[in-house]
Enzyme design. Structure first.
Site, short mmCIF file in Angstrom:
data_model
loop_
_atom_site.label_atom_id
_atom_site.label_comp_id
_atom_site.label_asym_id
_atom_site.label_seq_id
_atom_site.Cartn_x
_atom_site.Cartn_y
_atom_site.Cartn_z
N LYS A 188 49.93 -40.52 64.50
CA LYS A 188 50.70 -39.60 63.65
C LYS A 188 50.55 -38.15 64.10
O LYS A 188 51.48 -37.37 64.02
CB LYS A 188 50.25 -39.71 62.19
N GLN A 234 45.49 -41.50 57.33
CA GLN A 234 45.25 -42.95 57.24
C GLN A 234 46.58 -43.72 57.39
O GLN A 234 47.53 -43.17 57.91
CB GLN A 234 44.54 -43.34 55.95
N THR A 271 37.19 -39.60 64.19
CA THR A 271 36.26 -38.98 63.24
C THR A 271 34.84 -39.50 63.42
O THR A 271 33.87 -38.75 63.37
CB THR A 271 36.74 -39.25 61.79
N ASP A 301 45.48 -44.40 62.55
CA ASP A 301 45.34 -44.20 64.01
C ASP A 301 46.57 -44.67 64.78
O ASP A 301 46.46 -45.11 65.92
CB ASP A 301 44.09 -44.92 64.54
N GLY A 316 41.51 -38.11 61.40
CA GLY A 316 41.24 -37.49 62.70
C GLY A 316 42.51 -37.53 63.52
O GLY A 316 42.97 -38.60 63.88
N HIS A 317 43.11 -36.38 63.75
CA HIS A 317 44.34 -36.34 64.53
C HIS A 317 44.06 -35.68 65.87
O HIS A 317 43.70 -34.50 65.93
CB HIS A 317 45.43 -35.56 63.78
P1 IMP Z 1 36.98 -43.65 53.68
O1 IMP Z 1 38.37 -43.13 53.71
O2 IMP Z 1 36.02 -42.82 54.48
O3 IMP Z 1 36.50 -43.92 52.29
O4 IMP Z 1 36.98 -45.08 54.42
C1 IMP Z 1 37.67 -46.20 53.88
C2 IMP Z 1 38.30 -47.02 55.01
O5 IMP Z 1 39.36 -46.27 55.58
C3 IMP Z 1 37.36 -47.36 56.16
O6 IMP Z 1 37.72 -48.63 56.67
C4 IMP Z 1 37.66 -46.29 57.19
O7 IMP Z 1 37.35 -46.70 58.49
C5 IMP Z 1 39.15 -46.15 56.99
N1 IMP Z 1 39.67 -44.84 57.40
C6 IMP Z 1 39.55 -43.67 56.76
N2 IMP Z 1 40.19 -42.69 57.43
C7 IMP Z 1 40.76 -43.27 58.49
C8 IMP Z 1 41.59 -42.78 59.54
O8 IMP Z 1 41.97 -41.60 59.61
N3 IMP Z 1 41.97 -43.70 60.47
C9 IMP Z 1 41.63 -45.00 60.39
N4 IMP Z 1 40.85 -45.50 59.43
C10 IMP Z 1 40.43 -44.64 58.48
#
Ligand code: IMP
Length: 487
Positions: free
Chosen positions: A73, A279, A355, A70, A97-98
């Site tokens: 990007k 991420q 997201t 977040d 989520g962009h």
């Molecule tokens: P997962 O990717 O859904 O398995 O989540 C694992 C961890 O990554 C959690 O803490 C989510 O909140 C975090 N996470 C996954 N995708 C994002 C993102 O795009 N932005 C910020 N945190 C993310």
């Protein structure tokens, strides 16, 4: 086309340019012969000739997050995508989520690269991504509803693994009885786990009816104990998956190809390629705050395995960094502010997950984690976002190191105990006020904002070349002007 410069370094100098058109760039031979790093020195009497071989094909640019995701990007990729030919996602899935602005309206993409908003660009989702066919179709439908063309512009790898409904269910089950990670519950972790367990279903398998059905049975059998433990009706689930598959497999087919080959050809044809990470580096499976991480490698190494390109083709690595720190989900966060300042940052930065809608945890800038990211990724440009959201704070803190049991940690510690219990060592700076948004020159920023940016640069050890001051594409300060990001 390849170009070489010949420079005579003693005496008078002459610059000659040779065009090597004899080797067609599509042959792929050129790049093996004329490595851009090659410098050949020849001495002829009093003259030394330096040959610098350059080739345009080294146009691979990476944009990645340096914190817990977040960082903004999407906006940066949108800003740079105009100069690129292909925009590529190499890891993660629809957990990302962009948020972009399209025709004045905020617009969120989860899986499809942000470059899709430029009609002439090609978007690629490579083998390292996990693809939920249903979520993919939903995103394509949204794009069509906005009249954004997708035909022959989006390609997905036949080797990417698919996310199926049982992955989402298991993601939720793990969250309730395993360590609570705070995942997005999109089934990302369980899909990658199947890949590693060699039980996964790839896109190419999904497209082959008999293979898919056989693998589906194997997977339902393997997962029966965990599904039964939560009274999931497996027969109903199987039927749901088969019904979806009947619709989604033919839909998916038109987007599928060997993306590794596409990238290889594009590189050989001097195309400009932008890799967009999802991420952030602190969510990296290996280098992040394990186990509170995502299940892929958003760090630069993820590109080689996740897209199949040679490491030496990667040249510029841009780290996107927020002027403060945020995190969604569980896990250590040394500079977290559970107070009014944290609330102010959340409010000003509209820090809610794109997201999941969850409020993001907010805190001061942590130079320990950004330095860690910069080293792990070899970042050579930093892009600072959301500086405007810090205006109005009386004092600003920057974490320069951690302290735990009397020891000082300047490098990010791997120990869960230290990550959880270390206290930040802060350096305090005066805050800045006034309207920052709209400023386009670095020197027009309030002097304390300039000092803050300079201090961040010093602490991380990488120059901040661009500052973003808003969601819109043109709300930026080019600190270093006219950068050729693809050079
Ligand atoms: P997962 O990717 O859904 O398995 O989540 C694992 C961890 O990554 C959690 O803490 C989510 O909140 C975090 N996470 C996954 N995708 C994002 C993102 O795009 N932005 C910020 N945190 C993310």
């Amino acid at each position: 086309m390849r170009v070489s410069c010949v420079q005579i370094t003693s005496g008078s100098f002459v610059i000659l340019q040779f065009l090597f058109d004899l080797l067609p760039s599509s042959s792929g031979l050129g790049h093996r012969i004329f490595n851009p790093a090659t410098r050949v020195q020849i001495s002829l009497g009093a003259f030394n000739f330096n040959y610098y071989w350059r080739a345009k094909f080294m146009s691979v640019l990476v944009v990645l997050g340096t914190q817990w995701g977040d960082e903004g990007k999407g906006k940066v990729v949108h800003y740079l995508a105009e100069q690129a030919d292909l925009i590529v996602r190499y890891q993660g899935g629809n957990n990302a989520g962009h948020t972009l602005i399209y025709q004045g309206e905020p617009f969120v993409l989860h899986l499809i690269p942000s470059g899709i908003l430029f009609p002439e660009k090609t978007c690629v989702i490579t083998n390292g991504v996990v693809i939920d066919p249903k979520a993919f179709k939903e995103e394509i439908d949204i794009l069509h509803s906005k009249r954004i063309p997708t035909d022959k512009r989006i390609f997905i790898s036949e080797q990417a693994h698919v996310i199926l409904p049982y992955h989402r269910i298991i993601d939720g089950i793990f969250e309730s009885y395993n360590i609570k990670i705070g995942t997005t519950k999109k089934g990302i972790g369980p899909a990658y786990a199947d890949k590693v367990n060699r039980l996964g279903i790839r896109v190419i398998d999904y497209l082959e009816d008999s293979v898919f059905k056989e693998l589906l049975e194997k997977n339902l059998n393997a997962k029966a104990p965990i599904l039964n433990s939560q009274n999931v009706n497996i027969a109903k689930l199987r039927q749901e998956i088969i019904t979806e598959h009947n619709e989604l497999a033919p839909f998916l087919k038109r987007f599928v190809l060997d993306t590794r080959l596409l990238l290889e050809k594009s590189i050989n044809n001097n195309k400009k390629i932008l890799f967009e990470s999802a991420q952030g580096s602190l969510l990296d499976l290996d280098f992040g705050t394990y186990p509170f991480v995502t299940s892929s490698n958003p760090t630069v190494g993820g590109i080689c395995c996740g897209a199949g390109i040679e490491p030496k083709k990667i040249k510029n690595i841009l780290g996107v960094v927020k002027a403060y720190t945020t995190r969604v989900g569980e896990g250590p966060f040394t500079t977290e502010l559970s107070n009014k300042v944290g609330d102010i940052l959340r409010y000003k930065g509209q820090e809610y997950g794109a997201t999941t809608g969850r409020p993001r945890r907010c805190g001061w800038f942590d130079a320990v984690i950004v330095r860690h990211s910069s080293k792990v990724n070899g970042i050579n440009h930093l892009i600072l976002t959301k500086l405007d959201c810090m205006a109005g704070l009386d004092k600003i803190n920057i974490c320069v190191a951690y302290k735990y049991k009397g020891n000082i940690y300047k490098d990010f510690p791997a120990s869960r105990t230290i990550q959880k219990s270390a206290v930040p060592i802060y350096e305090e700076m005066d805050g800045f006020t006034g309207k920052i948004k709209g400023i386009t020159k670095f020197n027009d920023l309030p002097i304390n904002a300039q000092k803050y940016v300079k201090r961040l640069e010093q602490l991380v050890g990488v120059k901040i070349d661009l500052i973003s001051l808003g969601r819109k594409r043109d709300e930026v300060i080019e600190v270093t002007e006219n950068i050729n990001w693809f050079n």
